[in-house]
Motif scaffolding. Structure first.
Motif, PDB file in Angstrom:
ATOM      1  N   LEU A  98       0.840  -1.194   0.000  1.00  0.00           N
ATOM      2  CA  LEU A  98       0.000   0.000   0.000  1.00  0.00           C
ATOM      3  C   LEU A  98       0.875   1.244   0.000  1.00  0.00           C
ATOM      4  O   LEU A  98       1.790   1.360   0.823  1.00  0.00           O
ATOM      5  N   ILE A  99       0.610   2.155  -0.904  1.00  0.00           N
ATOM      6  CA  ILE A  99       1.335   3.427  -0.962  1.00  0.00           C
ATOM      7  C   ILE A  99       0.424   4.503  -0.407  1.00  0.00           C
ATOM      8  O   ILE A  99      -0.709   4.672  -0.889  1.00  0.00           O
ATOM      9  N   ILE A 100       0.887   5.235   0.598  1.00  0.00           N
ATOM     10  CA  ILE A 100       0.052   6.302   1.155  1.00  0.00           C
ATOM     11  C   ILE A 100       0.710   7.650   0.944  1.00  0.00           C
ATOM     12  O   ILE A 100       1.938   7.763   0.886  1.00  0.00           O
ATOM     13  N   ASP A 101      -0.127   8.668   0.820  1.00  0.00           N
ATOM     14  CA  ASP A 101       0.349  10.011   0.495  1.00  0.00           C
ATOM     15  C   ASP A 101      -0.115  10.987   1.576  1.00  0.00           C
ATOM     16  O   ASP A 101      -0.828  10.615   2.512  1.00  0.00           O
ATOM     17  N   TYR A 102       0.261  12.244   1.396  1.00  0.00           N
ATOM     18  CA  TYR A 102      -0.106  13.275   2.366  1.00  0.00           C
ATOM     19  C   TYR A 102      -1.625  13.471   2.416  1.00  0.00           C
ATOM     20  O   TYR A 102      -2.317  13.265   1.413  1.00  0.00           O
ATOM     21  N   PRO A 103      -2.157  13.871   3.577  1.00  0.00           N
ATOM     22  CA  PRO A 103      -3.593  14.170   3.665  1.00  0.00           C
ATOM     23  C   PRO A 103      -3.934  15.437   2.884  1.00  0.00           C
ATOM     24  O   PRO A 103      -3.050  16.264   2.595  1.00  0.00           O
ATOM     25  N   ASN A 104      -5.228  15.603   2.558  1.00  0.00           N
ATOM     26  CA  ASN A 104      -5.637  16.851   1.903  1.00  0.00           C
ATOM     27  C   ASN A 104      -5.803  17.948   2.966  1.00  0.00           C
ATOM     28  O   ASN A 104      -5.619  17.708   4.165  1.00  0.00           O
ATOM     29  N   LYS A 105      -6.185  19.134   2.539  1.00  0.00           N
ATOM     30  CA  LYS A 105      -6.239  20.287   3.451  1.00  0.00           C
ATOM     31  C   LYS A 105      -7.222  20.072   4.595  1.00  0.00           C
ATOM     32  O   LYS A 105      -6.912  20.345   5.762  1.00  0.00           O
ATOM     33  N   SER A 106      -8.422  19.618   4.269  1.00  0.00           N
ATOM     34  CA  SER A 106      -9.439  19.457   5.317  1.00  0.00           C
ATOM     35  C   SER A 106      -9.031  18.374   6.314  1.00  0.00           C
ATOM     36  O   SER A 106      -9.261  18.524   7.530  1.00  0.00           O
ATOM     37  N   GLU A 107      -8.412  17.302   5.805  1.00  0.00           N
ATOM     38  CA  GLU A 107      -7.947  16.243   6.699  1.00  0.00           C
ATOM     39  C   GLU A 107      -6.828  16.748   7.606  1.00  0.00           C
ATOM     40  O   GLU A 107      -6.804  16.459   8.808  1.00  0.00           O
ATOM     41  N   GLU A 108      -5.920  17.525   7.052  1.00  0.00           N
ATOM     42  CA  GLU A 108      -4.815  18.031   7.861  1.00  0.00           C
ATOM     43  C   GLU A 108      -5.307  19.022   8.915  1.00  0.00           C
ATOM     44  O   GLU A 108      -4.790  19.077  10.039  1.00  0.00           O
ATOM     45  N   LYS A 109      -6.329  19.770   8.572  1.00  0.00           N
ATOM     46  CA  LYS A 109      -6.924  20.693   9.543  1.00  0.00           C
ATOM     47  C   LYS A 109      -7.545  19.916  10.697  1.00  0.00           C
ATOM     48  O   LYS A 109      -7.410  20.298  11.872  1.00  0.00           O
ATOM     49  N   GLU A 110      -8.216  18.797  10.379  1.00  0.00           N
ATOM     50  CA  GLU A 110      -8.814  17.951  11.411  1.00  0.00           C
ATOM     51  C   GLU A 110      -7.737  17.330  12.300  1.00  0.00           C
ATOM     52  O   GLU A 110      -7.892  17.231  13.520  1.00  0.00           O
ATOM     53  N   ILE A 111      -6.618  16.903  11.670  1.00  0.00           N
ATOM     54  CA  ILE A 111      -5.487  16.356  12.441  1.00  0.00           C
ATOM     55  C   ILE A 111      -4.963  17.397  13.417  1.00  0.00           C
ATOM     56  O   ILE A 111      -4.692  17.112  14.588  1.00  0.00           O
ATOM     57  N   MET A 112      -4.816  18.632  12.932  1.00  0.00           N
ATOM     58  CA  MET A 112      -4.315  19.722  13.774  1.00  0.00           C
ATOM     59  C   MET A 112      -5.246  19.975  14.961  1.00  0.00           C
ATOM     60  O   MET A 112      -4.805  20.213  16.086  1.00  0.00           O
ATOM     61  N   LYS A 113      -6.558  19.869  14.736  1.00  0.00           N
ATOM     62  CA  LYS A 113      -7.528  20.091  15.806  1.00  0.00           C
ATOM     63  C   LYS A 113      -7.446  19.001  16.871  1.00  0.00           C
ATOM     64  O   LYS A 113      -7.592  19.259  18.066  1.00  0.00           O
ATOM     65  N   ARG A 114      -7.199  17.763  16.416  1.00  0.00           N
ATOM     66  CA  ARG A 114      -7.238  16.629  17.345  1.00  0.00           C
ATOM     67  C   ARG A 114      -5.972  16.487  18.175  1.00  0.00           C
ATOM     68  O   ARG A 114      -6.023  16.333  19.400  1.00  0.00           O
ATOM     69  N   VAL A 115      -4.832  16.516  17.522  1.00  0.00           N
ATOM     70  CA  VAL A 115      -3.582  16.120  18.177  1.00  0.00           C
ATOM     71  C   VAL A 115      -3.153  17.168  19.204  1.00  0.00           C
ATOM     72  O   VAL A 115      -2.948  18.335  18.875  1.00  0.00           O
ATOM     73  N   GLY A 116      -3.048  16.709  20.429  1.00  0.00           N
ATOM     74  CA  GLY A 116      -2.596  17.591  21.498  1.00  0.00           C
ATOM     75  C   GLY A 116      -3.692  18.399  22.150  1.00  0.00           C
ATOM     76  O   GLY A 116      -3.479  19.018  23.188  1.00  0.00           O
ATOM     77  N   PHE A 117      -4.886  18.418  21.543  1.00  0.00           N
ATOM     78  CA  PHE A 117      -5.972  19.233  22.087  1.00  0.00           C
ATOM     79  C   PHE A 117      -7.150  18.396  22.570  1.00  0.00           C
ATOM     80  O   PHE A 117      -8.085  18.910  23.158  1.00  0.00           O
TER      81      PHE A 117
END
Length: 326
Positions: free
Chosen positions: A179-198
């Protein structure tokens, strides 16, 4: 099994599948193809290789999946100084009794996360190879059967990165999917930023046990595949070995085509993919969707292909365009 009965059982098991996806979604944002690939490996007991640059939650995805299953899980960090004994175990001499005892290594678990597998030397890869293929390991003169299920889910960084070694072809071929995985899109990365550490770290529930895994595995093998689709799968694999027979001028770019394991795994994974879609039969699109994950690590390119920047993905695309779909 009758078609209606099969459909009903698939619907029942889909409740479990949706629950597993829901639990994984607590810690993983996006990456639907990765989750589907991991589930197909889990249900068919096939080893999975995941490639992507650091920081894309490869390790988190495997750990989250393992947490939903009532089995033993072990993460092994592969490093350049790792020894085979660190993986499979060793014999320990006991001076008081004058004999040896066996200390088993971390390979004696149900689901193994081999993290950054391509950073370990070839001796370690060889030790893992026996476990993956034979579902057994040898320590000294004693051979031990590994538990069932036994599943290796490995992550690796692209081989262009410093400190990585290409895996031996014989070992790569043991992995059902790459399986080859790539970077998340903008909305996914925004959700990651909201979740991690908060947010508080979520607790993942155990959803499925080994008996239910076996039931799903039996269901998958019962899914209907037409004879024309079997021929299509064989044609796809043969086209990687003898492209000239399918009117393709790419022989100079392929050093080795896919092995018979590709045919076996493609037939099995196409059924698993159909199961994930809730169907009791396989379509040509199922085969085309999953085939790149089965074939990409089994086609060995020539130096000429590398010199012309031709990738296995391009070769696979050309094969899809040339082999007639039933």
């Amino acid at each position: 099994m009758a078609v209606e009965e099969l459909k009903q059982k698939i619907e029942e098991k889909h409740l479990l599948v949706n629950s597993i996806k829901s639990e994984i979604g607590k810690v993983l944002v996006g990456q639907r193809d990765l989750i589907d690939g991991l589930l197909m490996g889990l249900f068919t007991k096939g080893h999975i290789l995941i490639e992507g640059v650091p920081g894309l939650a490869k390790t988190s995805a495997v750990k989250a999946l393992a947490d939903t299953v009532q089995v033993d899980f072990k993460r092994i960090q592969f490093t350049p100084d790792l020894l085979p004994a660190d993986l499979i175990g060793t014999e320990i001499y006991r001076p008081k009794t004058g004999d040896f005892s066996i200390k088993k290594g971390p390979i004696f678990h149900n689901i193994i996360l081999a993290d950054e597998i391509n950073r370990a030397p070839s001796k370690v890869q060889s030790a893992l190879l026996e476990a993956m293929q034979e579902q057994q390991v040898t320590i000294g003169e004693t051979t031990f059967e590994l538990s069932d299920p036994f599943l290796v889910m490995a992550t690796q960084n692209p081989i262009e990165q410093e400190g990585t070694y290409p895996l031996p072809e014989a070992q790569v071929d043991r992995f059902m999917l790459k399986l080859i995985i790539d970077y998340p899109n903008k909305s996914e990365e925004k959700e990651i930023m909201k979740r991690v550490g908060f947010e508080n770290v979520p607790v993942i529930k155990q959803i499925i046990d080994p008996a239910e895994l076996d039931d799903i595995g039996s269901l998958i093998t019962s899914i209907y595949m037409d004879e024309k689709l079997r021929e299509y799968i064989v044609d796809l694999v043969f086209a990687t070995r003898n492209p000239q027979d399918y009117h393709m001028d790419i022989s100079d770019y392929i050093h080795f085509g896919a092995s018979p394991r590709a045919t076996i795994f493609l037939s099995l994974v196409a059924r698993a993919y159909a199961f994930l879609q809730g169907r009791a039969y396989v379509t040509p699109q199922d085969v085309k969707t999953i085939a790149p994950d089965v074939l990409r690590h089994r086609i060995i390119l020539t130096y000429e292909a590398e010199a012309e920047d031709i990738t296995t993905e391009q070769i696979i695309g050309h094969i899809f365009d040339s082999v007639e779909v039933p």
